[in-house]
Write an enzyme that holds these catalytic residues in place. Structure first.
Site, PDB file in Angstrom:
ATOM      1  N   ARG A  39      45.357  -9.322 -37.136  1.00  0.00           N
ATOM      2  CA  ARG A  39      45.585  -9.048 -35.713  1.00  0.00           C
ATOM      3  C   ARG A  39      46.727  -8.055 -35.512  1.00  0.00           C
ATOM      4  O   ARG A  39      46.996  -7.656 -34.386  1.00  0.00           O
ATOM      5  CB  ARG A  39      45.953 -10.352 -35.022  1.00  0.00           C
ATOM      6  CG  ARG A  39      44.895 -10.790 -33.975  1.00  0.00           C
ATOM      7  CD  ARG A  39      45.288 -12.147 -33.497  1.00  0.00           C
ATOM      8  NE  ARG A  39      44.721 -12.565 -32.264  1.00  0.00           N
ATOM      9  CZ  ARG A  39      43.787 -13.502 -32.160  1.00  0.00           C
ATOM     10  NH1 ARG A  39      43.233 -14.010 -33.243  1.00  0.00           N
ATOM     11  NH2 ARG A  39      43.385 -13.918 -30.977  1.00  0.00           N
ATOM     12  N   ARG A  48      40.346 -25.071 -24.192  1.00  0.00           N
ATOM     13  CA  ARG A  48      41.476 -24.673 -25.037  1.00  0.00           C
ATOM     14  C   ARG A  48      42.705 -24.524 -24.151  1.00  0.00           C
ATOM     15  O   ARG A  48      42.591 -24.109 -22.992  1.00  0.00           O
ATOM     16  CB  ARG A  48      41.156 -23.319 -25.675  1.00  0.00           C
ATOM     17  CG  ARG A  48      40.370 -23.439 -26.953  1.00  0.00           C
ATOM     18  CD  ARG A  48      39.826 -22.115 -27.403  1.00  0.00           C
ATOM     19  NE  ARG A  48      40.841 -21.048 -27.452  1.00  0.00           N
ATOM     20  CZ  ARG A  48      40.615 -19.878 -28.036  1.00  0.00           C
ATOM     21  NH1 ARG A  48      39.451 -19.640 -28.612  1.00  0.00           N
ATOM     22  NH2 ARG A  48      41.546 -18.962 -28.038  1.00  0.00           N
ATOM     23  N   ARG A  91      32.796 -18.490 -19.240  1.00  0.00           N
ATOM     24  CA  ARG A  91      32.774 -19.419 -20.387  1.00  0.00           C
ATOM     25  C   ARG A  91      33.518 -20.709 -20.025  1.00  0.00           C
ATOM     26  O   ARG A  91      33.037 -21.813 -20.310  1.00  0.00           O
ATOM     27  CB  ARG A  91      33.450 -18.747 -21.599  1.00  0.00           C
ATOM     28  CG  ARG A  91      33.336 -19.556 -22.875  1.00  0.00           C
ATOM     29  CD  ARG A  91      33.837 -18.812 -24.078  1.00  0.00           C
ATOM     30  NE  ARG A  91      35.280 -18.883 -24.248  1.00  0.00           N
ATOM     31  CZ  ARG A  91      35.986 -18.166 -25.138  1.00  0.00           C
ATOM     32  NH1 ARG A  91      35.362 -17.292 -25.903  1.00  0.00           N
ATOM     33  NH2 ARG A  91      37.283 -18.299 -25.249  1.00  0.00           N
ATOM     34  N   LYS A 117      33.149 -12.600 -30.727  1.00  0.00           N
ATOM     35  CA  LYS A 117      33.347 -12.647 -32.191  1.00  0.00           C
ATOM     36  C   LYS A 117      32.838 -13.970 -32.758  1.00  0.00           C
ATOM     37  O   LYS A 117      32.144 -13.991 -33.769  1.00  0.00           O
ATOM     38  CB  LYS A 117      34.836 -12.501 -32.551  1.00  0.00           C
ATOM     39  CG  LYS A 117      35.455 -11.174 -32.154  1.00  0.00           C
ATOM     40  CD  LYS A 117      36.820 -10.982 -32.765  1.00  0.00           C
ATOM     41  CE  LYS A 117      37.842 -12.009 -32.297  1.00  0.00           C
ATOM     42  NZ  LYS A 117      38.206 -11.917 -30.881  1.00  0.00           N
ATOM     43  N   ARG A 125      46.932 -12.758 -23.641  1.00  0.00           N
ATOM     44  CA  ARG A 125      46.204 -12.556 -24.906  1.00  0.00           C
ATOM     45  C   ARG A 125      45.586 -11.152 -24.947  1.00  0.00           C
ATOM     46  O   ARG A 125      45.557 -10.507 -25.990  1.00  0.00           O
ATOM     47  CB  ARG A 125      45.121 -13.638 -25.068  1.00  0.00           C
ATOM     48  CG  ARG A 125      45.725 -15.012 -25.389  1.00  0.00           C
ATOM     49  CD  ARG A 125      44.747 -16.149 -25.175  1.00  0.00           C
ATOM     50  NE  ARG A 125      43.569 -16.050 -26.000  1.00  0.00           N
ATOM     51  CZ  ARG A 125      42.421 -16.666 -25.720  1.00  0.00           C
ATOM     52  NH1 ARG A 125      42.311 -17.420 -24.637  1.00  0.00           N
ATOM     53  NH2 ARG A 125      41.399 -16.530 -26.513  1.00  0.00           N
TER      54      ARG A 125
HETATM   55  P1  AMP Z   1      41.794 -17.003 -31.180  1.00  0.00           P
HETATM   56  O1  AMP Z   1      41.086 -18.315 -31.267  1.00  0.00           O
HETATM   57  O2  AMP Z   1      41.420 -16.072 -32.270  1.00  0.00           O
HETATM   58  O3  AMP Z   1      41.668 -16.372 -29.813  1.00  0.00           O
HETATM   59  O4  AMP Z   1      43.356 -17.304 -31.405  1.00  0.00           O
HETATM   60  C1  AMP Z   1      44.041 -18.173 -30.549  1.00  0.00           C
HETATM   61  C2  AMP Z   1      45.527 -17.963 -30.739  1.00  0.00           C
HETATM   62  O5  AMP Z   1      45.894 -18.271 -32.081  1.00  0.00           O
HETATM   63  C3  AMP Z   1      46.022 -16.561 -30.496  1.00  0.00           C
HETATM   64  O6  AMP Z   1      46.245 -16.289 -29.127  1.00  0.00           O
HETATM   65  C4  AMP Z   1      47.304 -16.568 -31.296  1.00  0.00           C
HETATM   66  O7  AMP Z   1      48.330 -17.256 -30.648  1.00  0.00           O
HETATM   67  C5  AMP Z   1      46.930 -17.389 -32.507  1.00  0.00           C
HETATM   68  N1  AMP Z   1      46.366 -16.554 -33.577  1.00  0.00           N
HETATM   69  C6  AMP Z   1      45.098 -16.580 -34.064  1.00  0.00           C
HETATM   70  N2  AMP Z   1      44.945 -15.682 -35.046  1.00  0.00           N
HETATM   71  C7  AMP Z   1      46.131 -15.079 -35.187  1.00  0.00           C
HETATM   72  C8  AMP Z   1      46.591 -14.047 -36.030  1.00  0.00           C
HETATM   73  N3  AMP Z   1      45.793 -13.452 -36.933  1.00  0.00           N
HETATM   74  N4  AMP Z   1      47.871 -13.662 -35.908  1.00  0.00           N
HETATM   75  C9  AMP Z   1      48.709 -14.238 -35.040  1.00  0.00           C
HETATM   76  N5  AMP Z   1      48.325 -15.210 -34.196  1.00  0.00           N
HETATM   77  C10 AMP Z   1      47.042 -15.639 -34.263  1.00  0.00           C
END
Ligand code: AMP
Length: 289
Positions: free
Chosen positions: A88, A139, A127, A13, A150
């Site tokens: 999400r 991260r 990655r 993404k 996740r």
């Molecule tokens: P990402 O970078 O999109 O993989 O997000 C990393 C983490 O941020 C996720 O595993 C969640 O803990 C939190 N997070 C990001 N976006 C959301 C969302 N829309 N709703 C809830 N938690 C989120």
């Protein structure tokens, strides 16, 4: 252009969002990036989100909806945005619908990057290896154990969004396992298709509204009592001839003779003109007797 990018962690993404940013000049709004920034800055939201993110779970809907709502109001997002990692959950998608409605905006497309779950784990592991080789900071949630969490969160809470958006006719699915440039090309095509569909939907809506307007106009005309009666009809209602009515309307009220006298005189004039046929003649004869 306003786009939602859906896909599990590791689907690409972020990579595709960057392509869209340079192609359309719109901003990438990644809730993951915003939350990480909040954690790093130690804001109240960051403090709330820190442990949740470290576990690979989802931050509460109201927290994320709040930060997205504020972010889309920023001047750089007015031209359009790509939502990456949001919504999400179904409640987040519903909140997004309401939010855009109140802002007078709408989504142009929802793009789903479809990737086989078995491929995701390998992708993220490679990655992580590459980031380590480049000496980049990892991260906190980029480790195989948390990654599984996740992916589970995605399967149970985010995957239902595919049906949510499919039901609304907004979903475009792209094979996220193809090489990056092929995925980019497929996304461009999907967006062009979506634009065509939105355009024709707009035209259909326009035509429907024109049709509705003329139908309601026709209905009003049909309901309305006949407009101003024509002179002859008006006179008939009042029991006068059209010429009489015209003369009457031009004569000052004071100088008017009584209707009875005038009718008798007119009948007498007609009788003097000679024999007539029909009703008029009959009444003239009767009145002059
Ligand atoms: P990402 O970078 O999109 O993989 O997000 C990393 C983490 O941020 C996720 O595993 C969640 O803990 C939190 N997070 C990001 N976006 C959301 C969302 N829309 N709703 C809830 N938690 C989120």
């Amino acid at each position: 252009m306003r786009i939602v990018l859906l896909g599990p962690p590791g689907a690409g993404k972020g990579t595709q969002a960057k392509e869209l940013v340079s192609k359309y000049g719109i901003v990438q709004l990644s809730t993951g990036d915003m939350l990480r920034a909040a954690v790093a800055a130690g804001t109240p939201i960051g403090l709330k989100a820190k442990d949740i993110m470290a576990r690979g779970a989802l931050v509460p809907d109201d927290v994320v909806v709040g930060i997205v709502s504020d972010r889309v109001d920023q001047p750089d997002a007015l031209k359009g945005f790509i939502l990456d990692g949001f919504p999400r959950t179904v409640p987040q998608a519903e909140a997004l619908d309401r939010m855009l409605k109140t802002k007078g905006q709408r989504l142009d497309a929802v793009l789903e990057l479809k990737v086989d779950p078995s491929v995701l784990l390998r992708r993220i592991e490679s990655r992580i290896e590459q980031m380590k080789l480049r000496g980049e900071a990892l991260r906190a949630d980029d480790n195989p154990e948390i990654l599984k969490q996740r992916l589970e969160a995605y399967g149970s809470q985010t995957a239902p969004l595919v049906d949510y958006y499919r039901g609304r006719g907004a979903l475009r699915t792209v094979d996220g396992m193809a090489p990056i440039d092929e995925v980019t090309a497929a996304i461009s095509k999907a967006l062009a298709d979506a634009a065509l569909q939105t355009g024709s939907a707009g035209k259909r809506a326009g035509k429907a509204s024109v049709a509705r307007k003329s139908a309601s106009k026709a209905q009003k005309t049909a309901k309305k009592p006949a407009g101003k009666p024509a002179g002859r009809v008006k006179a008939a209602i009042k029991g006068r001839s059209k010429t009489e009515s015209k003369t009457r309307s031009k004569t000052p009220i004071r100088g008017r003779k009584s209707t009875g006298k005038r009718v008798v005189k007119a009948a007498a004039r007609r009788a003097a003109r000679g024999p007539q046929k029909g009703k008029k003649a009959k009444s003239a004869r009767r009145l002059t007797k």
